[in-house]
Structure formats: C-alpha cells, structure tokens
Design a protein around this motif. Structure first.
Motif, PDB file in Angstrom:
ATOM      1  N   UNK A 413       0.983  -1.447  -0.016  1.00  0.00           N
ATOM      2  CA  UNK A 413       0.536  -0.313  -0.547  1.00  0.00           C
ATOM      3  C   UNK A 413       0.792   0.608   0.275  1.00  0.00           C
ATOM      4  N   UNK A 414       1.872   1.283   0.894  1.00  0.00           N
ATOM      5  CA  UNK A 414       2.687   2.697   0.713  1.00  0.00           C
ATOM      6  C   UNK A 414       3.810   2.730  -0.724  1.00  0.00           C
ATOM      7  N   UNK A 415       4.152   2.109  -0.945  1.00  0.00           N
ATOM      8  CA  UNK A 415       4.506   1.507  -2.766  1.00  0.00           C
ATOM      9  C   UNK A 415       3.770   1.862  -3.236  1.00  0.00           C
ATOM     10  N   UNK A 416       1.739   1.891  -3.317  1.00  0.00           N
ATOM     11  CA  UNK A 416       1.629   2.666  -4.897  1.00  0.00           C
ATOM     12  C   UNK A 416       1.363   3.637  -4.104  1.00  0.00           C
ATOM     13  N   UNK A 417       1.481   3.610  -2.979  1.00  0.00           N
ATOM     14  CA  UNK A 417       1.484   5.372  -2.329  1.00  0.00           C
ATOM     15  C   UNK A 417       1.970   6.676  -2.392  1.00  0.00           C
ATOM     16  N   UNK A 418       2.682   6.168  -3.634  1.00  0.00           N
ATOM     17  CA  UNK A 418       4.463   6.655  -3.648  1.00  0.00           C
ATOM     18  C   UNK A 418       5.358   7.194  -2.932  1.00  0.00           C
ATOM     19  N   UNK A 419       5.465   5.914  -1.804  1.00  0.00           N
ATOM     20  CA  UNK A 419       6.570   5.725  -0.599  1.00  0.00           C
ATOM     21  C   UNK A 419       7.307   5.507  -0.918  1.00  0.00           C
TER      22      UNK A 419
END
Length: 618
Positions: A413-419
């Motif tokens: 989820x974090x990676x999808x959120x540009x993190x």
C-alpha cells in the motif's frame, strides 16, 4: 587523543575557564551551533592572497605549492617559517583567535573581502611554530586533527571528572585519587553519558559550557533542556533486510508500520510567548535533519501553522517529512521535484512546487519534553492537540501489524501511495522512546527494494572523476566514490561508478563538479594507485548509490583494517540513484556502517561470525 585533549581541558578549567568554550568550538572547527549558520565563507584564493601578502609570494606561486603538497595549511606554515619580522607580535591566545574568526564570519558587504584579508593577516603574522598550518586549515573549514565530536565530548567528560570545575575556588586538580580504577571509570562513563545526552537535547555549547563551569556536570539536565528554537539531531533508523527481521527484532513487543515518505526531514518548532503563553508564530522555525535553519525555504508552511495548532496547544516541536505534492491530482510527487524549490529566502507568491507536511512524531508539547514517553502516548497527543488538513497537514499513514501478511500488505500500500517503503517502530516500553541523535534498532526501515540484494543504499562522497569517451566525451563518464571514516576523519575509496546516469544528468553533474576541482588529492583521501582519477574533487557532493552486494577488495580502502589488515570493502555493480543535497559529506555513510552492511549479507553470515554494532550517537 582523548587523554591529550582532556588534559588540555583540565588546564583550561584550572587556569582560564573562560577559554573553555572557545577551545571546544575550535577543536570542532565550529563558530556557533549549526542552526546559527555562522560560516567563515573564505575562498581559497583570498586565503592565498592573505598569505602571499604576508610572505612576499604570489598567488600563482602558492597555488603551485598547494598542487605539490595538497594542503594550503602546510604551504602556509613553510612560508611563515621563512618569514622574518622586525618586531615579534604578542602570542596568539584562544579567545582572541576565536573572536577574530567570528568577526570574519560576520563581515558582509562590498568591502568585506578586504576587511577579512586584513584580519587574517593580523592573525597570520602573529603565528609561531606550527600555528600557521592550523590557523589556515581552520579558516578553510578543513581542520583535520582526527577528532570527531563524540571524542571531544568524551574528553570533556574525562576532564570534568578528574578536575571538577569549582566556582567557589576550592579546586581539586585530581579527583581520581583515593578511588579504585573501576569506580573512576564508572564515574567517567556516567558523566560522559550525562554530557552527551544533554548535548543531544540542547545542542548548544554556548548554553552547556557555562552551566558546566558554574554548576557542575550533575546540574546539566536541570539547566539545559529541550527548548523550542534549538533543533535536535533526529532519530534515525537501521535498515531491515526483510519482513522476518522485523519479528525477530520486535519479538514480544507491539510495533507499528508507518509509510516512509520520499521528501525532506523537517523539525518544526513553535515556541510560546512569555506574557500569555500563546503560540509565538513570529519565532516559529523549521530545521533540516542537519540542524540548519530552513525557515526561509518554507514560508508557505509557516503561514499554515495557525490552522494546525488547536486552541489548547501553546508550544510544540514536531518531527515531520515535507513532501512535494500535487493538490489537483491529490498525490505525492518525487523527491527530485521537491529539490527544485529555492533553498533560501523564498517568496510565497513565487513558489511553484507545493508541499504537504506529513507529521509522524511529537517531541515537545506545552513546556514538556516527550522524548522519553512511549510512541503510543506521543501519537495520542498528536491526535488531541492538532488539526489536520488534506494536502497541507497530514498524519503519517500507519498501521499496527501483528503478522507478516499485514506488514507485506502495508508495504504494498505504501509503495502504491508513492512512498519508499515502511518505517517500523516499537509502540510501548523502553524501546518506544525517541532516541535523539541515534541510529537505533528501535526504528527499522523496510524499503520495497530491501527484499532483494543489499538492504540499504549507500550515501557516498564524490572525490574523483574520469573523462568520458565516445558519446560521453566532454563530460565525466565515471567517478571515484568514498565513504567517511569518522574515527580517522578521512575519506576512503569505495568504488568506481559509471551507471545510472543519463546524458543530460552527466552534463549537469559535470558542471556542478567543476566548481569543486582541486589540483591534488587531499591529504585525508585514502585510495589505491590503480584508481587515480583524471580530476580530483574536494569533498562536497553526496550521492545515493545502490549495489548488488559488497565484497572485500585489495584495491579499495573503505573500512580497511576493520575486517582485514590489507583489504577494504567495495561495492559490486554500483548504480547512481540520486544526489543527496540534504546531506553534507560529514553525514555520508561511514566505514563502520559499510562493514556492518558487508557482515549483514547472507553469504557472509553463513561463513563467518558476524560482529554486532550497538546503537550509538551518530
């Protein structure tokens, strides 16, 4: 070295206590706390001009000598030794030199260059023996005496233990007499921890040294406390190689996973007024991870502060990440876009790159430090005392995970959120406090690319360049990178790198590096003769680099002597990730960290007994 320095500090305490503060600053090659941004700002050419006018040499002669010696300080010392004077000037004293250095740093305006040169000349002509070498190195900001800040603090602790300051005049020169070596060592360790901890909470020698001399080391926590307006060195995290490591580290403890944002660390300070205790927004400040004052960089963030604080919030210190943000698409933008913002004195009307501030910790609230409170408590206070606005002020997204599947899901989820990934932190117990100025195992960072290859990226210093060939002709096509050995205060070659660059990026980096070209390698560079570059650079730029793995190397010097007497450690298949404009060369990856990254590799763990490095002040 610590013993030599502590004996000097003891002499100062006993004879001229007023010299202790200038002495500490000059050992560190500093003039004031980092957030004061007081720097000498003297170009090497002006230093050569000052030395040349005093010794009858031209700038060209001095530049040629520096090319041979590699150090202007040594050249200046040789020139001073052959200089004859009709009348010998009074000897230099610590307070006079320190005050003169501060005067030079404060000089501004059109005539400031000539005033600075005149001031330097008055000091230089008074130098005796080897003083000229260290004066010139101090003026360059390149004093290399092999002492890191932690060593200076340790020497100070040893000095005040053996010769405790005595405002009443009853000075005891040697308090170690009459007690056992074990008792004395325990006393030194206790004082060192107290001084270092106090310095972490109040990184200002102008406040600490007078209290130390007037009230003694035991009174430091009472007089020198965390205060809005005085930035702290932030807590940092260790890398985790995989999800399972999180459960090994936090076994039996509750932990939380926060999104790791790709922005710029910011510490926001809001003091209260002295009359009615309301927030004093006129004195609010924003500091970088290096304790530099970034307030003028973010005027838009300062304007939003009144909307963040609830009515019951009078003062606070917040740990945040400032991220480039698209308010139309409501999404986080890459770090490279944030780096295009003006660094100082920005006008709110001219700002094109909008930012969102993600708040993840609370260090101080309404007159009370919270660094020893559990993270769960600090989070509750963040919810109770602040208002959040989407796209302007937001809480760092987090989830308290109990299984590997939950962690993996949150990472996705974090990676999808540009993190970049996750920050994993203990929620309760002694491991959940905020460890100021520590790279602690109580915080772990798990990036999307940690699950393969080397766990962490490396922040390396560029010390050399190789001329490009073919389509890279006219630019540097490869570079020599180094890590920093903070024990010996030197830069050790780590790898050659030539991948990860576009043609446009090479043009930009070449132009930037040409400002830092030097005629010869610095005396504190460690490298192999087989890797001599076409151009040497002063240590100025820090690059983030990724690699496939690390290996022992007979031709690179990183961490040489820590694992093998003759071999260092090098990066295999290094690849450029980005420039780290937010880091100074002194904050590059250290030789000790390179060694630990090498030992943490599975192929090394399976064949050798690894060494564990404890959390320490960085």
């Amino acid at each position: 070295m610590v013993e030599f320095l502590s004996n000097y500090f003891r002499s100062v305490i006993a004879l001229t206590p007023d010299d202790l503060l200038p002495s500490v600053y000059m050992c560190l090659n500093q003039l004031a706390p980092a957030y004061h941004s007081l720097e000498l700002g003297i170009a090497e050419t002006y230093l050569m001009k000052a030395v040349g006018q005093c010794t009858g040499r031209t700038v060209a002669q001095l530049r040629a000598a520096v090319a041979r010696e590699g150090d202007l300080g040594t050249v200046a010392a040789h020139a001073r030794a052959t200089q004859r004077t009709m009348f010998q000037q009074p000897p230099l004293k610590a307070r006079r030199v320190f005050n003169a250095l501060k005067d030079i740093a404060r000089m501004t305006g059109q005539a400031s260059v000539n005033k600075k040169i005149a001031k330097i000349q008055s000091l230089f002509t008074a130098c005796r023996n080897c003083e000229a070498k260290y004066l010139v190195r101090s003026l360059e900001g390149k004093l290399r005496i092999g002492l890191a800040e932690q060593s200076v603090l340790q020497a100070l602790a040893l000095a005040v233990t053996v010769t405790p300051p005595s405002p009443q005049g009853q000075l005891m020169l040697d308090a170690s007499k009459g007690i056992s070596p074990e008792q004395f060592k325990a006393r030194v360790d206790a004082n060192a921890l107290l001084i270092k901890t106090t310095y972490c909470e109040c990184p200002n020698y102008d406040a600490i040294i007078p209290v130390l001399l007037e009230h003694g080391v035991e009174s430091l926590p009472k007089h020198c406390r965390l205060t809005p307006g005085v930035p702290l060195k932030p807590m940092l995290a260790h890398p985790a190689r995989g999800v399972q490591e999180l459960f090994d580290r936090f076994e039996g403890s509750q932990f939380t996973c926060e999104w790791k944002y790709d922005g710029e660390r910011a510490q926001i300070h809001v003091p209260s007024t002295t009359d009615d205790g309301a927030p004093d927004y006129s004195r609010a400040a924003i500091f970088s991870r290096n304790q530099e004052n970034n307030t003028s960089k973010y005027p838009d963030v300062l304007c939003r502060l009144p909307s963040l604080l609830k009515d019951n919030t009078r003062s606070c210190v917040l740990d945040c990440e400032v991220v480039a943000y698209d308010p139309v698409q409501k999404q986080i933008l890459p770090f490279q876009i944030l780096s295009t913002r003006k660094r100082k004195d920005a006008n709110e009307s001219d700002i094109k790159v909008q930012v969102c501030v993600f708040i993840f910790d609370l260090l101080y609230l309404n007159g009370e430090p919270l660094v020893t409170s559990p993270l769960r408590k600090r989070r509750e206070l963040l919810s109770e005392n602040f208002n959040y606005t989407p796209g302007e002020w937001e809480r760092a997204t987090h989830k308290d995970c109990t299984s590997a599947e939950e962690v993996q899901q949150e990472l996705s989820e974090g990676v999808k959120g540009s993190c970049e990934g996750l920050m994993v932190k203990a929620l309760e117990g002694p491991r959940s406090k905020y460890d100021i100025a520590r790279r602690s195992h109580n915080w772990l960072k798990l990036k999307k690319d940690y699950l393969e290859g080397v766990g962490d990226t490396v922040d390396a210093v560029v010390i050399g360049g190789y001329y490009g060939k073919g389509k890279r002709a006219g630019t540097y096509g490869g570079f020599l990178l180094a890590c920093r050995d903070d024990q010996g205060d030197e830069y050790q070659s780590l790898c050659k790198i030539g991948t990860g660059f576009t043609d446009e990026l090479l043009q930009t980096l070449t132009a930037e590096l040409k400002q830092h070209v030097i005629d010869a390698p610095r005396s504190y560079y460690r490298y192999d003769a087989g890797h001599i570059p076409d151009a040497w650079f002063s240590p100025a730029l820090v690059w983030e680099v990724r690699c496939a793995d690390l290996s022992l190397s007979p031709s690179h010097r990183a961490a040489q002597g820590l694992l093998d007497r003759d071999k260092g450690i090098s990066l295999r298949f290094p690849r450029f990730v980005r420039s780290r404009d937010d880091k100074t060369p002194e904050q590059a990856t250290t030789a000790q960290q390179i060694m630990q990254m090498y030992l943490n590799q599975d192929q090394v763990k399976n064949n050798t007994q690894t060494q564990q490095v404890e959390d320490d002040f960085y």
